[in-house]
Design a protein around this motif. Structure first.
Motif, mmCIF file in Angstrom:
data_model
loop_
_atom_site.group_PDB
_atom_site.id
_atom_site.type_symbol
_atom_site.label_atom_id
_atom_site.label_comp_id
_atom_site.label_asym_id
_atom_site.label_seq_id
_atom_site.Cartn_x
_atom_site.Cartn_y
_atom_site.Cartn_z
ATOM 1 N N UNK A 26 0.498 -1.298 -0.536
ATOM 2 C CA UNK A 26 0.278 -0.272 -0.380
ATOM 3 C C UNK A 26 0.895 1.143 0.205
ATOM 4 N N UNK A 27 2.071 1.249 0.752
ATOM 5 C CA UNK A 27 2.626 2.281 0.321
ATOM 6 C C UNK A 27 3.572 2.747 -0.969
ATOM 7 N N UNK A 32 1.576 7.057 0.974
ATOM 8 C CA UNK A 32 0.923 7.177 2.388
ATOM 9 C C UNK A 32 0.995 5.760 3.002
ATOM 10 N N UNK A 33 1.606 6.449 4.610
ATOM 11 C CA UNK A 33 1.046 5.606 5.597
ATOM 12 C C UNK A 33 -0.265 4.966 6.120
ATOM 13 N N UNK A 79 -10.470 3.565 -3.953
ATOM 14 C CA UNK A 79 -11.415 4.046 -4.337
ATOM 15 C C UNK A 79 -12.407 5.441 -4.523
ATOM 16 N N UNK A 80 -12.853 5.059 -2.793
ATOM 17 C CA UNK A 80 -13.660 5.919 -2.714
ATOM 18 C C UNK A 80 -12.667 6.739 -1.239
ATOM 19 N N UNK A 81 -11.822 6.501 -1.107
ATOM 20 C CA UNK A 81 -11.036 7.531 0.387
ATOM 21 C C UNK A 81 -9.646 8.569 -0.636
ATOM 22 N N UNK A 82 -9.415 7.102 -1.218
ATOM 23 C CA UNK A 82 -7.816 8.079 -1.215
ATOM 24 C C UNK A 82 -7.449 8.341 -2.251
ATOM 25 N N UNK A 95 -3.907 12.783 3.572
ATOM 26 C CA UNK A 95 -3.902 11.902 3.216
ATOM 27 C C UNK A 95 -3.599 10.442 5.221
ATOM 28 N N UNK A 96 -2.545 10.508 4.658
ATOM 29 C CA UNK A 96 -2.310 10.330 6.208
ATOM 30 C C UNK A 96 -4.113 9.696 7.576
#
Length: 371
Positions: A26-27, A32-33, A79-82, A95-96
């Motif tokens: 994911x990073x 983004x952590x 898809x919905x947040x980041x 984002x974190x």
């Protein structure tokens, strides 16, 4: 003679390798952590719990379903947040913080879900439960001791083949290293990122499902593990998939082995061996590292090794340190068990700022040959 807690070290190390691998994925994509990553582990935990309590399907079989549910959850989060926030130019800090918010939301969903399970199926341990008694035994050893490292080895091999022998693997590496150029070359970077997030969530769900066979679970179990998962990922280099696996093995195994030894003691031989390791590490760092920081760590390691060795040999206890190492610090030391991986991570990063993945074995071997 097999060390009594060796089984726990093997299982814990393997599970943390799964978790650290997913967090690193994911990073690599969003930079983004992801502090909500622990909730994907909890999804796997409650998938296994539900399927065992309601349908009597053991966590091994439930792990496939846990992988899928956690993968879909990770995709929805991306898809919905980041992705929308990133497309609107949100900063890294924003984002974190968003991942923190998602994690809090997940914990709330877990609370609602466990209330439903309690009301619908009359289960009294939905909020917090002991390990599921659903494992098999082979030669008097729990099956997970065999399954977890074997599955990790197969996964590592599969990832190596995926990243080096397939078009998707090449596209994934290109998307991570240079997204803009990859888009110019016709690579669908967003699709690569989405699949990476799904794999990351799936690995967490798989680890969570297997976790229930070894340790207790609850609505915040995954979130409680996030610090150690980050420690494993950072120790491995944070941007290296295979480094994350190595970091997970070191962090997970050391937490059990060192934490248990602090409780019961290393014994005279173990304490002497620890002192010898400190001495050798100190000499190596002092002679082979030009950076002042590494030499400082080497000097401290050497002095501490000499101190422990002399006090252990003489039997004169000037402070509780060496007697505690020999005979144990008692059950009170369990409270500090989770500090072990953090100390290991900090100590390693002082010497290897880029993590374990930066170790150049060929250079070390060449230096030994020159000697």
């Amino acid at each position: 003679m097999v060390v009594p807690f060796l089984n726990s070290a093997i299982v814990y190390a393997s599970l943390f390798a799964f978790m650290a691998l997913g967090l690193t994925l994911t990073y690599l994509t969003t930079k983004v952590p992801n502090f909500a990553y622990g909730s994907f582990v909890t999804i796997g935990i409650y998938t296994a719990y539900t399927m065992w309590k309601v349908n009597r399907i053991n966590p091994y079989n439930a792990s496939f379903v846990a992988f899928l549910i956690a993968a879909v959850s990770a995709a929805v989060m991306y898809l919905a947040v980041l992705r929308p926030l990133a497309n609107r130019g949100s900063s890294l800090v924003s984002l974190m913080i968003a991942t923190f918010g998602v994690d809090i939301g997940f914990i709330g969903i877990f609370g609602i879900y466990t209330d439903y399970l309690r009301a619908r199926y009359v289960l009294i341990d939905t909020k917090s439960f002991f390990q599921l008694q659903a494992d098999f035994n082979l030669g008097g050893v729990p099956g997970l001791v065999y399954v977890a490292p074997t599955l990790l080895a197969l996964l590592t091999l599969g990832l190596y083949i995926l990243l080096t022998r397939t078009k998707f693997g090449v596209a994934m590496r290109a998307s991570v290293e240079n997204p803009s150029l990859s888009r110019i070359l016709g690579i669908n970077v967003e699709r690569v990122y989405l699949i990476s997030w799904m794999l990351a969530g799936g690995f967490a769900g798989l680890a969570g499902s297997l976790y229930t066979l070894w340790l207790p679970g609850g609505t915040s179990t995954g979130s409680d593990l996030i610090v150690e998962i980050f420690a494993a990922s950072i120790l491995g280099g944070l941007t290296s998939i295979f480094g994350a696996i190595l970091g997970g093995l070191v962090i997970g195994g050391s937490e059990i082995v060192v934490g248990t030894d602090l409780t019961v003691g290393f014994g005279a031989f173990g304490t002497g061996l620890l002192a010898a390791i400190l001495l050798l590490a100190g000499v190596f760092l002092w002679r082979n590292r030009r950076r002042g920081r590494a030499r400082l760590v080497g000097g401290v390691s050497f002095v501490l090794g000499v101190y422990v060795l002399l006090e252990a040999i003489s039997g004169v206890a000037l402070d509780p340190l060496v007697p505690g190492l020999v005979n144990g610090f008692g059950a009170e030391a369990i409270a500090y068990q989770r500090a072990v991986p953090l100390l290991i991570m900090v100590g390693a990063l002082l010497v290897l700022p880029k993590g374990l993945v930066s170790i150049n074995l060929r250079r070390i071997l060449r230096w030994e040959e020159r000697k």
